[in-house]
Write a protein that holds these residues in place. Sequence first.
Motif, PDB file in Angstrom:
ATOM      1  N   ARG A  50       0.818  -1.200   0.000  1.00  0.00           N
ATOM      2  CA  ARG A  50       0.000   0.000   0.000  1.00  0.00           C
ATOM      3  C   ARG A  50       0.864   1.268   0.000  1.00  0.00           C
ATOM      4  NH1 ARG A  50      -4.502  -1.414   4.388  1.00  0.00           N
ATOM      5  NH2 ARG A  50      -2.859  -2.745   5.193  1.00  0.00           N
ATOM      6  N   CYS A  52       0.155  11.682   2.544  1.00  0.00           N
ATOM      7  CA  CYS A  52      -0.177  12.543   3.680  1.00  0.00           C
ATOM      8  C   CYS A  52       0.552  13.869   3.469  1.00  0.00           C
ATOM      9  CB  CYS A  52       0.358  11.834   4.930  1.00  0.00           C
ATOM     10  SG  CYS A  52      -0.586  12.102   6.389  1.00  0.00           S
ATOM     11  N   TYR A 111      -1.614   2.389  12.262  1.00  0.00           N
ATOM     12  CA  TYR A 111      -1.195   1.160  11.583  1.00  0.00           C
ATOM     13  C   TYR A 111      -0.120   0.458  12.406  1.00  0.00           C
ATOM     14  CZ  TYR A 111      -3.431   2.769   7.241  1.00  0.00           C
ATOM     15  OH  TYR A 111      -4.333   3.177   6.305  1.00  0.00           O
ATOM     16  N   ILE A 156       0.672   5.282   1.452  1.00  0.00           N
ATOM     17  CA  ILE A 156      -0.035   6.342   2.185  1.00  0.00           C
ATOM     18  C   ILE A 156       0.473   7.682   1.692  1.00  0.00           C
ATOM     19  CG2 ILE A 156      -0.169   7.570   4.400  1.00  0.00           C
ATOM     20  CD1 ILE A 156      -0.621   5.066   5.821  1.00  0.00           C
ATOM     21  N   GLU A 213      -4.097  -1.541   9.264  1.00  0.00           N
ATOM     22  CA  GLU A 213      -4.827  -0.455   9.925  1.00  0.00           C
ATOM     23  C   GLU A 213      -5.631  -1.048  11.083  1.00  0.00           C
ATOM     24  OE1 GLU A 213      -7.441   1.946   7.520  1.00  0.00           O
ATOM     25  OE2 GLU A 213      -7.995   3.159   9.225  1.00  0.00           O
ATOM     26  N   ILE A 217      -3.820   5.128  -0.210  1.00  0.00           N
ATOM     27  CA  ILE A 217      -4.633   5.674   0.874  1.00  0.00           C
ATOM     28  C   ILE A 217      -4.248   7.142   1.012  1.00  0.00           C
ATOM     29  CG2 ILE A 217      -5.234   5.443   3.311  1.00  0.00           C
ATOM     30  CD1 ILE A 217      -3.641   2.587   2.898  1.00  0.00           C
ATOM     31  N   THR A 218      -5.241   8.017   0.777  1.00  0.00           N
ATOM     32  CA  THR A 218      -4.935   9.442   0.816  1.00  0.00           C
ATOM     33  C   THR A 218      -5.594  10.074   2.031  1.00  0.00           C
ATOM     34  OG1 THR A 218      -4.887   9.431  -1.574  1.00  0.00           O
ATOM     35  CG2 THR A 218      -5.036  11.580  -0.531  1.00  0.00           C
TER      36      THR A 218
END
Length: 404
Positions: free
Chosen positions: A2, A6, A397, A4, A402, A46-47
Amino acid sequence: MRIISCQYIFIEGKIVKNQAVAFDKKILKIAPLNELKQEFDSAEIITFPKGCVLYPGFINPHVHLEFSANRATLNYGDFIEWLNSVIEYREELVDRLDEDLIKFKAQEMLKSGVTTFGAISSFGAELEVCRKLKQRVIYFNEIIGSNPAAVDALFADFKNRLETSQKAKSSTLIPAVAIHSPYSVHPILIREVLKIAKEQNLTVTAHFLESQAEREWLENGTGGFLDFFINFSNTTKPINTIEGFLNAFNGCPALFTHGVQATKEELETLNKNGHSLIHCPRSNRLLGCGRAQIEYVDNLLLGTDGLSSNYSLSILEEMRAALMMHHKADLKKLALKLINAATQNAANALNLNIGKIEPNYHADFAIFKLPNDLKDESAENIALHTILNCNSAQAVYIDGEEIF
Ligand code: BEZ
Ligand code: FE2
């Protein structure tokens, strides 16, 4: 696998922007999102909304879960009065403890971004629930007892608990050892337990110079502890000196807790010998112990202590208390120091691959939403406003999963 994305990522005490993190159980790469998308084209993305900051999961290295049932049973304000109340109500508090309560308190830590905690265990009762938690637990089997006649029995019981925890060892349950304190552990037990810790490469922790009464007892055999020990075990002499206690840890870098009454020289000795200090400001205030001189500490960590001497296990509330307590320290520098204490400093002391956003480190993250009127994007100011304005993580996480 995945990715992320951020707005802000906390890396080695600095804030970086326009970067994202690719991870599975471990962190794989930190780079601009487009670059990561190309390299890991099947990754889920994942935003997090604008204003979010990604930290390594926080580490609370000192908590006594076995006293989680206390809210107003114990007597606060004076260390010796508190200790007497612990002796009086210990069994009642342990009777009131159950698995759901421990899970609930672990969840309170998780909500504040804590992905790893150090549980000090004197009876071994919380092992089963700790092994079921998603959080990483450093399970500190504690030795306590100053009575020479009880040394053999106490040591046997300690070895039993240690062995039981070693059988439960996993990627998230890490057996370790705790020596209660210089006033309460016989020097033979200190020596034998440290011998095991060295042989088996186990992390060691100990309470150290928490109260003025402890210092007075260890130095002069006087003060509140004299009455305590006359009542408790009919003894009138301390079993360790401050120097002797510290010397026992030479060659065995340890996490010392409190050090409120340690002098500048003693704190410098901790630095010189590679030890770290776990600062527990709320516990120290509530037990009337005073304020640790954290400005002299190189390897500063931050702990909540247990609910036996605190009103919550939130590491964010602990940081807030530290900010208020050290009123002469530069505000923003202290905020950043506290975030470092709860991440990379604690990870170094525990010798674990956590506490940093860096390839090959565990993918343990705590993501917080900053106030949307934030102007100054420096690491110090972001640390400050995380501490002042965040009560709960947006997401947490552990090992890439998560869980909050
Ligand atoms: C002791 O064995 O000396 C002791 C045990 C618990 C609290 C304080 C002292
Ligand atoms: Fe403690």
